[in-house]
Design a protein around this motif. Structure first.
Motif, short mmCIF file in Angstrom:
data_model
loop_
_atom_site.label_atom_id
_atom_site.label_comp_id
_atom_site.label_asym_id
_atom_site.label_seq_id
_atom_site.Cartn_x
_atom_site.Cartn_y
_atom_site.Cartn_z
N ASP A 129 0.85 -1.19 0.00
CA ASP A 129 0.00 0.00 0.00
C ASP A 129 0.89 1.24 0.00
O ASP A 129 1.65 1.48 0.95
CB ASP A 129 -0.90 -0.01 1.24
CG ASP A 129 -2.01 1.02 1.16
OD1 ASP A 129 -1.87 1.99 0.39
OD2 ASP A 129 -3.02 0.87 1.87
N PRO B 69 0.35 -7.85 -5.72
CA PRO B 69 -0.62 -6.77 -5.87
C PRO B 69 -0.13 -5.50 -5.17
O PRO B 69 0.53 -5.57 -4.12
CB PRO B 69 -1.86 -7.33 -5.18
CG PRO B 69 -1.32 -8.26 -4.15
CD PRO B 69 -0.01 -8.79 -4.66
N TRP C 37 -4.24 -4.73 -14.01
CA TRP C 37 -4.95 -4.47 -12.76
C TRP C 37 -5.81 -5.68 -12.40
O TRP C 37 -6.25 -6.43 -13.28
CB TRP C 37 -5.88 -3.26 -12.89
CG TRP C 37 -5.20 -1.95 -13.12
CD1 TRP C 37 -4.78 -1.07 -12.15
CD2 TRP C 37 -4.88 -1.32 -14.37
NE1 TRP C 37 -4.22 0.05 -12.72
CE2 TRP C 37 -4.27 -0.07 -14.09
CE3 TRP C 37 -5.05 -1.69 -15.71
CZ2 TRP C 37 -3.84 0.80 -15.07
CZ3 TRP C 37 -4.61 -0.83 -16.70
CH2 TRP C 37 -4.01 0.40 -16.39
N ASP C 38 -6.10 -5.84 -11.10
CA ASP C 38 -7.05 -6.87 -10.71
C ASP C 38 -8.47 -6.28 -10.70
O ASP C 38 -8.66 -5.10 -11.05
CB ASP C 38 -6.67 -7.49 -9.36
CG ASP C 38 -6.79 -6.51 -8.17
OD1 ASP C 38 -7.39 -5.42 -8.34
OD2 ASP C 38 -6.30 -6.85 -7.08
N ASP C 39 -9.43 -7.06 -10.29
CA ASP C 39 -10.83 -6.61 -10.33
C ASP C 39 -11.11 -5.48 -9.36
O ASP C 39 -12.11 -4.75 -9.51
CB ASP C 39 -11.76 -7.79 -10.02
CG ASP C 39 -11.75 -8.85 -11.12
OD1 ASP C 39 -11.36 -8.50 -12.25
OD2 ASP C 39 -12.12 -10.01 -10.84
N ASP C 40 -10.23 -5.29 -8.37
CA ASP C 40 -10.41 -4.21 -7.40
C ASP C 40 -9.59 -2.97 -7.75
O ASP C 40 -9.50 -2.04 -6.94
CB ASP C 40 -10.02 -4.71 -6.00
CG ASP C 40 -10.97 -5.81 -5.53
OD1 ASP C 40 -12.19 -5.68 -5.75
OD2 ASP C 40 -10.48 -6.81 -4.96
N GLY C 41 -8.97 -2.98 -8.94
CA GLY C 41 -8.19 -1.82 -9.38
C GLY C 41 -6.78 -1.78 -8.86
O GLY C 41 -6.08 -0.77 -9.05
N ARG C 42 -6.33 -2.83 -8.20
CA ARG C 42 -4.94 -2.87 -7.74
C ARG C 42 -4.00 -3.24 -8.89
O ARG C 42 -4.36 -4.05 -9.75
CB ARG C 42 -4.78 -3.87 -6.60
CG ARG C 42 -5.42 -3.43 -5.28
CD ARG C 42 -5.12 -4.43 -4.18
NE ARG C 42 -5.86 -5.66 -4.39
CZ ARG C 42 -6.95 -6.01 -3.70
NH1 ARG C 42 -7.42 -5.22 -2.76
NH2 ARG C 42 -7.55 -7.15 -3.95
N GLU D 178 -1.47 -1.56 -4.03
CA GLU D 178 -2.51 -0.54 -3.88
C GLU D 178 -1.82 0.82 -3.94
O GLU D 178 -1.07 1.19 -3.04
CB GLU D 178 -3.22 -0.70 -2.54
CG GLU D 178 -4.39 0.24 -2.34
CD GLU D 178 -5.64 -0.21 -3.07
OE1 GLU D 178 -6.17 0.59 -3.85
OE2 GLU D 178 -6.06 -1.37 -2.87
#
Length: 410
Positions: A6, A156, A140-145, A158
């Motif tokens: 993060d 991943p 990107w993954d499905d959560d935008g990461r 963030e």
């Protein structure tokens, strides 16, 4: 999958544009991580500096900006904010002063990229910038990461802001392979097809010419295409021509070949002599000299130039020995070379095409991807060699970094 990292800002690509973006962010206190898929950063930058790093150019700024052609208006604010003089001052702050060469080009006194890069990486490290190598961005993954492929699996990340500085598609073995195109196109980002820039071209040489002259330089020549003419040099390759003089005309030649399938480059082998002066020299008795010896002595042509003249005569169905002094002089200073193709983008110095300027806002943020910025050769611009390429990469990297700071509210 590894634990999620993060951070404030992720910069993807450790070339000049990416590192400059990271510097802007870190100086404002953002937590920045630079990711690069290779085992070391700035590989193309280091390659550019092997023969003397041409950082920028000393010509007046209006003339400098005009070198960017159709992209001039969009690049002007970034380059004015980080102009050639500012780039020189930045290098001197890193302990690498510069000088202006006889051509107006600007080089570090050390004439290498490695000392400048080492000093820059030390400063970035001191500012808290983390450099993670062997991290190849995969989207990107499905959560935008952000997702990165590493030796340890998928990582991943963030990031509240992301700066993409992945380069074009020239010299892919150094890291810039254009693999980002499909990922961004899938997100609706408008991207002009990537094309070679500052590139060589293909010519259907005879086997004899290649055997004798492959790798030979053509020096002190003038090259012309359309309305453009310049003095320079070229190098005969197995498949065609390359070199500084060819690169300077490459944008027009490339576009003509893409449109028509071929283009004719005109080369003057003795541009310092007028037609009358050259004809007068060629009017002297040849005697028992061979044609090559005669052309070398009377016209002052080097062996590779004579070979090129003979190639042109063969293609035109002419006999050099039967030409009048006036016609021979005319051919010597207007040798037509038919270019049949463009050398592969992997061998080009730089890349044209990329993310359309209409796809980014004034802060270099992608309109379709809020919080994601782009810089450097990923954008749709091109420029000749001479320091213009690196300057625009540094300047757009700084602009994208400042844009990311604005997004973060810093």
């Amino acid at each position: 999958m590894a634990d999620i990292l993060d951070i404030d800002a992720a910069v993807i690509g450790a070339g000049p544009a990416g590192l400059m973006a990271a510097e802007q962010l870190a100086q404002a206190g953002a937590r920045v991580v630079v990711f690069d898929g290779m085992s070391s950063g700035a590989r193309k930058f280091l390659l550019a500096g092997r023969g003397g790093l041409n950082l920028t150019h000393s010509e007046p700024l209006p003339d400098f900006l005009a070198r960017y052609g159709a992209a001039q208006a969009r690049l002007t604010p970034a380059i004015e904010a980080f102009a050639p003089d500012a780039l020189r001052a930045w290098a001197e702050e890193l302990g690498e002063p510069t000088f202006v060469g006889s051509s107006g080009r600007v080089f570090p006194v050390a004439m290498k990229a490695s000392p400048l890069l080492r000093a820059w990486l030390r400063r970035l490290d001191g500012a808290g910038v983390d450099l993670k190598l062997r991290h190849r961005w995969s989207g990107w993954d499905d959560d935008g990461r952000l997702l990165f492929d590493t030796f340890g699996g998928v990582r991943p990340v963030e990031a509240r802001a992301t700066v993409l500085a992945l380069g074009g598609a020239s010299w892919p073995k150094l890291g810039s392979d254009g693999g980002w195109v499909d990922r961004l196109a899938a997100k609706g980002v408008a991207i002009a097809p990537l094309k070679p820039a500052n590139c060589g071209f293909l010519v259907d040489w005879s086997e004899l010419f290649v055997a004798k002259y492959q790798g030979a330089p053509l020096k002190n020549i003038a090259l012309s295409f359309g309305e453009h003419s310049l003095r320079g040099e070229a190098i005969v390759t197995k498949g065609g021509l390359e070199g500084g003089g060819v690169y300077a005309l490459s944008a027009g030649l490339r576009d003509a070949i893409l449109a028509d399938g071929a283009a004719t480059l005109t080369i003057a082998l003795r541009p310092d002599l007028s037609a009358d002066e050259l004809a007068a020299r060629l009017g002297k008795p040849k005697g028992k000299q061979s044609l090559s010896t005669y052309l070398r002595k009377a016209a002052g042509l080097a062996p590779a130039a004579i070979g090129l003249l003979q190639e042109a005569a063969r293609a035109l169905g002419l006999s050099l020995a039967s030409l009048s002094p006036g016609d021979l002089a005319a051919l010597i200073n207007a040798v037509p070379v038919r270019l049949t193709g463009i050398a592969p983008i992997a061998r080009a110095i730089s890349t044209a095409g990329g993310i359309a300027f209409d796809a980014i806002d004034d802060n270099y943020m992608l309109r379709k991807l809020p919080g994601v910025f782009a810089a450097g050769e990923m954008l749709d611009w091109e420029a000749p060699t001479g320091g213009y390429l690196l300057t625009a990469c540094f300047a757009t990297g700084a602009a994208a970094g400042q844009g990311a700071l604005a997004w973060l509210g810093r």
